[in-house]
Design an enzyme around this catalytic site. Structure first.
Site, PDB file in Angstrom:
ATOM      1  CE1 TYR A 107       6.788  -3.745   8.443  1.00 24.95           C
ATOM      2  CE2 TYR A 107       6.583  -2.629  10.555  1.00 24.95           C
ATOM      3  CZ  TYR A 107       6.108  -3.532   9.629  1.00 24.95           C
ATOM      4  OH  TYR A 107       4.951  -4.204   9.873  1.00 24.95           O
ATOM      5  CG  HIS A 146       0.000  -0.580  11.863  1.00 26.34           C
ATOM      6  ND1 HIS A 146      -0.378  -0.132  10.617  1.00 26.34           N
ATOM      7  CD2 HIS A 146       0.010  -1.911  11.783  1.00 26.34           C
ATOM      8  CE1 HIS A 146      -0.542  -1.171   9.806  1.00 26.34           C
ATOM      9  NE2 HIS A 146      -0.311  -2.257  10.515  1.00 26.34           N
ATOM     10  CG  HIS A 186      -2.159  -6.727  12.769  1.00 27.59           C
ATOM     11  ND1 HIS A 186      -3.164  -5.790  12.817  1.00 27.59           N
ATOM     12  CD2 HIS A 186      -1.293  -6.312  11.790  1.00 27.59           C
ATOM     13  CE1 HIS A 186      -2.914  -4.854  11.900  1.00 27.59           C
ATOM     14  NE2 HIS A 186      -1.800  -5.152  11.271  1.00 27.59           N
ATOM     15  CG  ASP A 192       0.010  -7.828   6.222  1.00 26.72           C
ATOM     16  OD1 ASP A 192      -1.035  -7.429   6.759  1.00 26.72           O
ATOM     17  OD2 ASP A 192       1.135  -7.433   6.578  1.00 26.72           O
ATOM     18  CD  GLU A 206      -2.358  -3.895   7.194  1.00 27.10           C
ATOM     19  OE1 GLU A 206      -1.677  -3.621   8.199  1.00 27.10           O
ATOM     20  OE2 GLU A 206      -2.338  -3.207   6.141  1.00 27.10           O
ATOM     21  CG  ASP A 219       2.266  -5.193  11.248  1.00 24.64           C
ATOM     22  OD1 ASP A 219       2.693  -6.130  10.568  1.00 24.64           O
ATOM     23  OD2 ASP A 219       1.193  -4.617  11.019  1.00 24.64           O
ATOM     24  CG  HIS A 249      -0.701  -0.405   2.456  1.00 28.68           C
ATOM     25  ND1 HIS A 249       0.287   0.205   3.163  1.00 28.68           N
ATOM     26  CD2 HIS A 249      -1.196  -1.353   3.267  1.00 28.68           C
ATOM     27  CE1 HIS A 249       0.386  -0.362   4.351  1.00 28.68           C
ATOM     28  NE2 HIS A 249      -0.497  -1.311   4.436  1.00 28.68           N
ATOM     29  CG  HIS A 302       5.893  -8.037   8.055  1.00 24.15           C
ATOM     30  ND1 HIS A 302       5.329  -8.707   7.002  1.00 24.15           N
ATOM     31  CD2 HIS A 302       4.918  -7.228   8.550  1.00 24.15           C
ATOM     32  CE1 HIS A 302       4.061  -8.311   6.852  1.00 24.15           C
ATOM     33  NE2 HIS A 302       3.785  -7.423   7.793  1.00 24.15           N
TER      34      HIS A 302
END
Ligand code: FEO
Length: 401
Positions: A195, A148, A81, A85, A83, A167, A27, A228
């Site tokens: 990041y 986040h 989380h 991904d 999100e 994250d 994104h 990640h």
């Protein structure tokens, strides 16, 4: 192509995630070296999977699970989380493992419902400080709201001193290595800084509070496993120290001259401004938006004190790549910067006024009225630009005192 290798990160705890070697955009963030979606399988009386992977990688995860255990033997799923991904493959994983419980924060449950619309999943809402037993191991949850997303949380496995940090502390970097001590350190820190700058910068005040809370909880941390990139095995506290520094938004005597140019006049101005800064000992980055991605510009912004933006006037406005950068930068809410604007024009000449307004909207302290020059700069025009650089250097010194 993915790398299908599982790694034991601690005794009985396996990395079972996926490596995404090809993703180049996240994104708006240039993931020019790919990324990983980390997922961890803990073998205990209650076999527990921490986080899943992006939907196109679900078979990588399933394949890795089968290497360790029959996935139907997994009892718990922890969702740190939502999100996509990390949660994109949850519907298939839930179908496969039929978990007894899905642990998540209250906002995590809401986000799971809003994404996957499954009222029938066995949600178990947890909050900061709450513990669950897996048998030999205890998991403590730490909500990290807005770091986040509202749903975000960390999972801490006490007996292993392992913080699974979602994250937080991550990097977008596809590697065959899994641990921080196996890769080039300067590249690792560059990815971690990028990041932070592009994902976590707007939440810096919350990160300061989170670090203080974690310190108060006195957690013994021997490993930090983000969702990640590389796992922090060697000196894991180094990344917490780096986050402490980045979240304070401490800048150094460094100036960014960010510009786009139509026929090289604004570029000539940028170079003259650089001369004025350089002769005063300021470290400079000259960033032409034609060749620098917005997310790399933001990484440079992390420790820069001054941000000087330039664009010629186009159709009573600014060039589109500069508009893109300013929109992206505004959302990331950098603090404590000073700046000014410059640009060439043909006849109407709105760009410097518009750029200055954008800087002010971002709470950048504008320390110079800017320089606007018609068509191609002459020596007198370039002298104005050198003076702008000198004035910025002076203001940087004053701010540092
Ligand atoms: Fe890596 Fe916020 O997802």
């Amino acid at each position: 192509m993915t790398l299908r290798t599982i790694t034991e990160v601690k005794k009985g705890i396996n990395w079972v995630g996926a490596v995404d070697w090809t993703v180049r955009d996240f994104h708006g963030y240039s993931t020019y070296k790919g990324t990983t979606y980390n997922s961890f399988l803990v073998l205990d009386e209650k076999v527990t999977l921490f986080d899943t992977v992006k939907k196109p990688f679900k078979m990588d995860l399933i394949h890795n699970l089968y290497k360790v255990i029959d996935p139907k033997k997994i009892d718990y799923l922890v969702v740190n989380h939502v999100e996509p991904d990390h949660s994109g493959s949850i519907p298939e994983i839930v179908e496969l493992i039929q978990p007894e419980k899905i642990f998540c924060s209250s906002r995590g449950k809401k986000a799971l419902l809003d994404h996957y619309h499954r009222e029938d999943w066995p949600y178990e809402v947890v909050e900061t400080g709450q513990e669950i037993s897996l048998g030999k191991r205890t998991v403590q949850f730490i909500e990290t709201r807005m770091v986040h997303w509202p749903d975000s949380m960390f999972s801490y496995i006490k007996e292993d001193e392992l913080l699974i940090s979602s994250d937080g502390f991550g990097q977008h970097w596809a590697t065959s290595e899994r641990f921080n001590d196996e890769v080039d350190q300067s590249e690792l820190m560059a990815h971690a800084a990028k990041y932070y700058a592009n994902i976590l910068l707007p939440y810096s005040a919350l990160i300061q509070k989170l670090i203080a809370n974690v310190q108060k909880m006195d957690l013994k941390i021997s490993m930090i496993a983000p969702d990640h990139g590389l796992i922090w095995r060697q000196n894991p506290l180094q990344i917490i120290q780096a986050y402490d520094e980045w979240s304070r938004q401490i800048s150094r005597q460094k100036a960014l001259i960010i510009y786009d140019t139509m026929w090289h006049s604004t570029e000539m101005m940028a170079k003259a401004i650089a001369d004025g800064l350089a002769e005063n000992g300021v470290s400079i980055k000259l960033l032409d938006l034609a060749v620098n991605h917005r997310s790399d510009v933001i990484t440079e912004l992390l420790d820069a004190k001054a941000v000087i933006v330039g664009s010629p006037t186009l159709n009573n406005g600014i060039l589109p790549r500069m508009a893109d950068l300013l929109c992206y930068m505004k959302g990331l809410r950098p603090l404590g910067k000073i700046g000014a604007a410059f640009g060439s024009y043909g006849w109407s000449g709105e760009s410097v006024k518009l750029l200055t307004k954008s800087l002010e909207e971002m709470k950048v302290k504008v320390v110079h009225p800017g320089v606007s020059l018609q068509f191609v700069p002459d020596h007198a025009g370039l002298k104005q630009c050198v003076d702008l650089g000198r004035d910025i250097a002076k203001a940087m010194k004053e701010e540092a005192e």
